[in-house]
Design an enzyme around this catalytic site. Structure first.
Site, PDB file in Angstrom:
ATOM      1  N   HIS A 191       1.706 -24.356  -9.084  1.00 14.17           N
ATOM      2  CA  HIS A 191       2.261 -24.382 -10.429  1.00 14.17           C
ATOM      3  C   HIS A 191       3.312 -23.302 -10.648  1.00 14.17           C
ATOM      4  CE1 HIS A 191      -1.122 -27.063 -11.375  1.00 14.17           C
ATOM      5  NE2 HIS A 191      -0.437 -27.399 -12.445  1.00 14.17           N
ATOM      6  N   GLY A 192       3.241 -22.220  -9.934  1.00 18.41           N
ATOM      7  CA  GLY A 192       4.255 -21.200 -10.122  1.00 18.41           C
ATOM      8  C   GLY A 192       4.041 -19.994  -9.235  1.00 18.41           C
TER       9      GLY A 192
END
Length: 490
Positions: A322-323
């Site tokens: 996700h990041g």
């Protein structure tokens, strides 16, 4: 190009009408051109990254198919090289700076803009190559078909992450479908219904709740328990409606053109456990990690404790997907820990329920489980939304130690970014969302399917009211500029 923009309002009907009109042999080419144009509206040169990934995975699939029957070792080498190339691009653009900062390396950071949706199309392309290696699908020999599979514009930048056994099979059949088969009133009606519902989720709910969430998180040090709880719950609603709206519009747009994409959400906040939540939230990513990481790690085949370790690994990687920040890693690890605890205590809980004669089928028991799951999920969202792990812990500390009931009593509630009028718009909108999710939960009917079963005048009233409500009460951003979808950053 954003789904909630004027440019898409022009782009979509033009692309769809020409798709209907063009000869069958040109449909795939037209959709491929439209998909690249759609993506290039953000950054034209980054379309080269999609093209590079497409070319490498296309030829990898062909070579793997050819060598599978003769030399499995050679196939594995091709697969590894393909994974290294694609994950290497993902690493450079998304994780390089994070790694050198985490390891305190004396290496200059890279000044690169993260390509929109790079994690989505990379995983989709790699899933195809792995399927070819496993002989779960045949390699696609038509480059246009395969390039369209990787770049199909409705789900290109934020999913759902499609499998070759679904979307690619449909793309292969486009040229053989007659215009009468392609233009179906029921399919167009249902697709447009989904698109209207998706715009409602984004413009009326997600972007409105986002104002409150931004107000609270940006100055969390000014607030106490009640306001911070509202901020955390608000973000849970915001990200669900924001990401869910993109998937819904994508599914609807594809449906209008005759494609069936997989569902990405199934009333996730009505889940009764964290495991159940992940069977309902971002379904396409959950399935991807299950099939391509959890099962290859051994899944639950190598003993109970190995299963728990595999769960922790998968959810930590999911957080990192996700990041490139410790907040996402912590968020993923927290969800993995939730599931480990669930697995450890499940036998004990069953025994307690059995010995106490508890009825686990009654409404009260199920409602409490849903509430506990919702609280745990919203607690984890604090780490997802915070700009650092330190900020997240400070946020939680204030939430637990500083009561501020005054903040949501009287006029205090209206100091969090939304006026009384805005709340009067938001509350009935949330009730509408809850109604649709309950229908999905108990009738297994998505919004378009449920609506199609209703009396036609009722359908018209619902859609007209929904569209009017969205146009009148939608939040269009400063100067009526479309507000970006949250998941574009992934």
């Amino acid at each position: 190009m954003l789904f909630n923009s004027i440019s898409f309002l022009i782009f979509f009907p033009i692309v769809t009408l020409l798709y209907y009109i063009l000869p069958s042999r040109l449909r795939n080419i037209w959709l491929l051109i439209a998909s690249y144009y759609f993506y290039m509206n953000w950054n034209a040169k980054y379309a080269l990254l999609i093209l590079a990934s497409t070319v490498v995975t296309y030829f990898s699939g062909l070579f793997i198919e050819r060598s599978n029957a003769h030399n499995k070792h050679y196939s594995k080498c091709i697969l590894i090289l393909c994974l290294v190339f694609n994950l290497g691009i993902l690493f450079v653009f998304k994780y390089f700076n994070f790694v050198i900062d985490a390891l305190h390396l004396d290496v200059p950071s890279l000044d690169l803009i993260l390509p929109v949706g790079i994690s989505f199309y990379t995983f989709q392309a790699l899933g195809y190559v792995i399927d070819c290696y496993r002989s779960d699908c045949k390699a696609e020999h038509n480059f246009i078909n395969y390039a369209l599979f990787v770049s199909f514009y409705p789900q290109l930048v934020a999913g759902p992450i499609e499998r070759s056994t679904n979307l690619l099979q449909q793309i292969r059949s486009i040229s053989s479908r007659t215009r009468r088969e392609l233009i179906s009133y029921e399919r167009i009606r249902d697709g447009l219904s989904l698109m209207i519902w998706g715009l409602f989720l984004k413009l009326v709910i997600a972007d409105r709740v986002g104002i409150l969430v931004d107000t609270v998180f940006q100055e969390y040090y000014r607030y106490g328990s009640c306001a911070l709880i509202l901020g955390a719950v608000g973000f849970g609603i915001q990200i669900y409606c924001d990401f869910g709206s993109y998937s819904t519009i994508a599914i609807g747009a594809a449906k209008v053109m005759g494609f069936e994409l997989m569902d990405n959400f199934n009333a996730p906040y009505l889940a009764s456990s964290i495991g159940d939540f992940w069977r309902r939230w971002h379904i396409s990513l959950s399935i991807w990690f299950r099939d391509y990481l959890y099962i290859p790690l051994g899944g639950n085949r190598k003993g109970f404790f190995r299963k728990l370790i595999n769960i922790l690994i998968v959810f930590t990687v999911s957080g990192l997907w996700h990041g490139a920040a410790w907040t996402f890693v912590f968020w993923g690890l927290l969800h993995g820990t939730y599931q480990v605890i669930e697995n450890l205590f499940k036998p004990l809980w069953r025994k307690i329920c059995l010995n106490t004669g508890s009825n686990t089928d009654n409404f009260g028991y199920k409602a409490i489980k849903v509430l506990i799951t919702f609280i745990l999920v919203d607690f984890a969202w604090i780490f997802f939304r915070a700009t650092s792990v330190t900020e997240a812990f400070e946020y939680i500390h204030r939430l637990l130690t500083i009561p501020d009931l005054w903040q949501i009593s009287g006029e205090g509630l209206y100091t969090l970014g939304l006026s009384a009028t805005q709340f009067h718009i938001l509350i009935p909108s949330l009730l509408m969302l809850l109604f649709v999710d309950i229908i999905y939960q108990y009738k297994n009917l998505r919004f378009d399917k449920w609506l199609s079963m209703q009396w036609m005048p009722f359908r018209v009233i619902v859609l007209a009211s929904l569209l009017t409500w969205t146009i009148v009460h939608g939040i269009y951003g400063p100067g009526f500029d479309a507000r970006q979808f949250i998941y574009f950053q992934f």
